[in-house]
Scaffold this motif. Structure first.
Motif, mmCIF file in Angstrom:
data_model
loop_
_atom_site.group_PDB
_atom_site.id
_atom_site.type_symbol
_atom_site.label_atom_id
_atom_site.label_comp_id
_atom_site.label_asym_id
_atom_site.label_seq_id
_atom_site.Cartn_x
_atom_site.Cartn_y
_atom_site.Cartn_z
ATOM 1 N N HIS A 62 0.824 -1.210 0.000
ATOM 2 C CA HIS A 62 0.000 0.000 0.000
ATOM 3 C C HIS A 62 0.855 1.255 0.000
ATOM 4 O O HIS A 62 0.567 2.229 -0.717
ATOM 5 C CB HIS A 62 -0.932 0.003 1.210
ATOM 6 N N LEU A 63 1.920 1.256 0.775
ATOM 7 C CA LEU A 63 2.809 2.408 0.821
ATOM 8 C C LEU A 63 3.479 2.647 -0.530
ATOM 9 O O LEU A 63 3.681 3.796 -0.936
ATOM 10 C CB LEU A 63 3.863 2.200 1.908
ATOM 11 N N SER A 64 3.792 1.576 -1.233
ATOM 12 C CA SER A 64 4.385 1.711 -2.572
ATOM 13 C C SER A 64 3.402 2.346 -3.545
ATOM 14 O O SER A 64 3.761 3.234 -4.334
ATOM 15 C CB SER A 64 4.822 0.341 -3.092
ATOM 16 N N VAL A 65 2.132 1.910 -3.489
ATOM 17 C CA VAL A 65 1.116 2.463 -4.385
ATOM 18 C C VAL A 65 0.853 3.930 -4.057
ATOM 19 O O VAL A 65 0.725 4.773 -4.960
ATOM 20 C CB VAL A 65 -0.184 1.642 -4.285
ATOM 21 N N VAL A 66 0.782 4.258 -2.760
ATOM 22 C CA VAL A 66 0.564 5.652 -2.344
ATOM 23 C C VAL A 66 1.712 6.538 -2.821
ATOM 24 O O VAL A 66 1.493 7.630 -3.359
ATOM 25 C CB VAL A 66 0.414 5.736 -0.813
ATOM 26 N N SER A 67 2.943 6.069 -2.643
ATOM 27 C CA SER A 67 4.112 6.844 -3.073
ATOM 28 C C SER A 67 4.106 7.048 -4.575
ATOM 29 O O SER A 67 4.417 8.143 -5.076
ATOM 30 C CB SER A 67 5.399 6.132 -2.646
ATOM 31 N N TYR A 106 0.895 9.591 -5.442
ATOM 32 C CA TYR A 106 1.116 10.982 -5.059
ATOM 33 C C TYR A 106 2.411 11.536 -5.644
ATOM 34 O O TYR A 106 2.492 12.724 -5.979
ATOM 35 C CB TYR A 106 1.126 11.117 -3.534
ATOM 36 N N GLY A 107 3.428 10.687 -5.758
ATOM 37 C CA GLY A 107 4.684 11.144 -6.334
ATOM 38 C C GLY A 107 4.526 11.571 -7.775
ATOM 39 O O GLY A 107 5.044 12.613 -8.199
ATOM 40 N N GLY A 151 4.647 15.262 -9.310
ATOM 41 C CA GLY A 151 5.625 15.448 -10.378
ATOM 42 C C GLY A 151 5.030 16.145 -11.581
ATOM 43 O O GLY A 151 5.686 16.979 -12.229
ATOM 44 N N VAL A 152 3.773 15.826 -11.903
ATOM 45 C CA VAL A 152 3.102 16.463 -13.044
ATOM 46 C C VAL A 152 2.978 17.964 -12.825
ATOM 47 O O VAL A 152 3.340 18.777 -13.681
ATOM 48 C CB VAL A 152 1.706 15.837 -13.264
#
Length: 317
Positions: A244-249, A252-253, A257-258
């Motif tokens: 879950h933390l990987s998907v959130v990062s 949102y990352g 970035g966009v």
């Protein structure tokens, strides 16, 4: 320009990534491959969760909803872009553009809220493990998903209504591969100050609020993990949050970035390329992140394919 030429707009032009004819087959092949991987990967996750009774838990209930939203999220933009490349056309009707923008905002908001709900689920599982089944009961899980839907639908309806009030000149060129809200508001011929206020307020409230909830949940989770005495216990607790933390990062990352890249370069083309990360790449990678780092999903996948192989008819020579 006469008022009739401003209000009677019937279609927009999506400029896409490149106008070079030689690059169109490459772009078409790349995006149709990513789209198919996204659809089949997320549908497989949904099928696995439904078919395996061991996965009928709150975490996988939210995961299957996230997979469904990711399929819908990607399907709002990619099929139209592929159709335009195939037909060598860049047009989208006014009504089609409004509908595409409406569903894009809807599913983007749902993605955000479901990630927040999943963070709350991990918070309860690690910080209150003895009361997890009591707190995260089926009724609460359904309510959390329904509330996410209601808020996202209301937001998308408000944004759609506000955009429909604006007037546009004919031959509007959108420097994107889909009808993005910010681009449409900036290209309007009428006064768009109220639209910008509503757009930024909604982004701050519905984007910043869930992010603050996720951040708070993981602060409490980190505090609870630090309080665990054994190294094995810390690893086990942290491993339940890695996917879950990987998907959130990633989500949102790429979103940050966009907007940061577009603000720094002031280039709509760079923003278009960067937006591919959270509109296409992130939904495509979610099934891999959850399947590669999750023992339950791996076991369910093995059982599913083993069962499918046993059901395959045998041909006797």
């Amino acid at each position: 320009m006469a008022p009739s030429n401003i209000t009677k707009v019937s279609e927009f032009f999506l400029l896409g990534f490149s106008e070079e004819p030689a690059l169109q087959p490459l772009i078409f092949g790349l995006f149709i491959s990513m789209y198919l991987v996204t659809v089949f990967g997320n549908l497989l996750i949904i099928l696995i969760v439904i078919s395996d009774p061991h996965l009928h838990t709150p975490m996988y209930f939210f995961l299957s909803n996230l997979s469904f939203i990711d399929v819908c999220f990607t399907s709002t933009t990619i099929p139209k872009m592929l159709q335009n490349i195939w037909k060598e056309s860049k047009t989208i009707t006014y009504e089609g553009c409004i509908i595409q923008m409406h569903f894009f905002i809807l599913f983007a908001g749902l993605d955000d809220f479901l990630l927040t709900v999943m963070a709350y689920d991990r918070f309860v599982a690690i910080c209150n493990p003895l009361y997890y089944t009591v707190i995260m009961n089926p009724q609460l899980c359904v309510i959390l998903v329904l509330v996410s839907w209601v808020i996202s639908v209301l937001d998308s309806l408000i944004q759609t209504f506000m955009l429909s009030r604006l007037s546009f000149c004919r031959d509007v060129l959108i420097p994107h591969y889909f009808c993005e809200l910010k681009q449409l508001v900036q290209l309007a011929s009428s006064d768009n100050r109220l639209n910008e206020m509503v757009m930024y307020f909604a982004a701050g409230l519905l984007g910043g609020g869930p992010f603050a909830g996720i951040f708070y949940s993981y602060c409490k989770i980190a505090s609870s993990i630090c309080g665990i005495s054994s190294v094995q216990g810390k690893y086990k607790a942290f491993s339940t949050c890695v996917s879950h933390l990987s998907v959130v990062s990633l989500f949102y990352g790429t979103c940050l970035g966009v907007y940061l890249s577009s603000a720094a370069t002031h280039s709509s083309h760079s923003s278009t390329i960067a937006s591919v990360m959270y509109t296409v790449v992130t939904p495509m990678l979610n099934p891999f992140i959850y399947s590669l780092r999750n023992k339950d999903i791996k076991r369910a996948l093995q059982a599913f394919f083993r069962k499918a192989a046993l059901k395959r008819p045998m041909v006797v020579g």
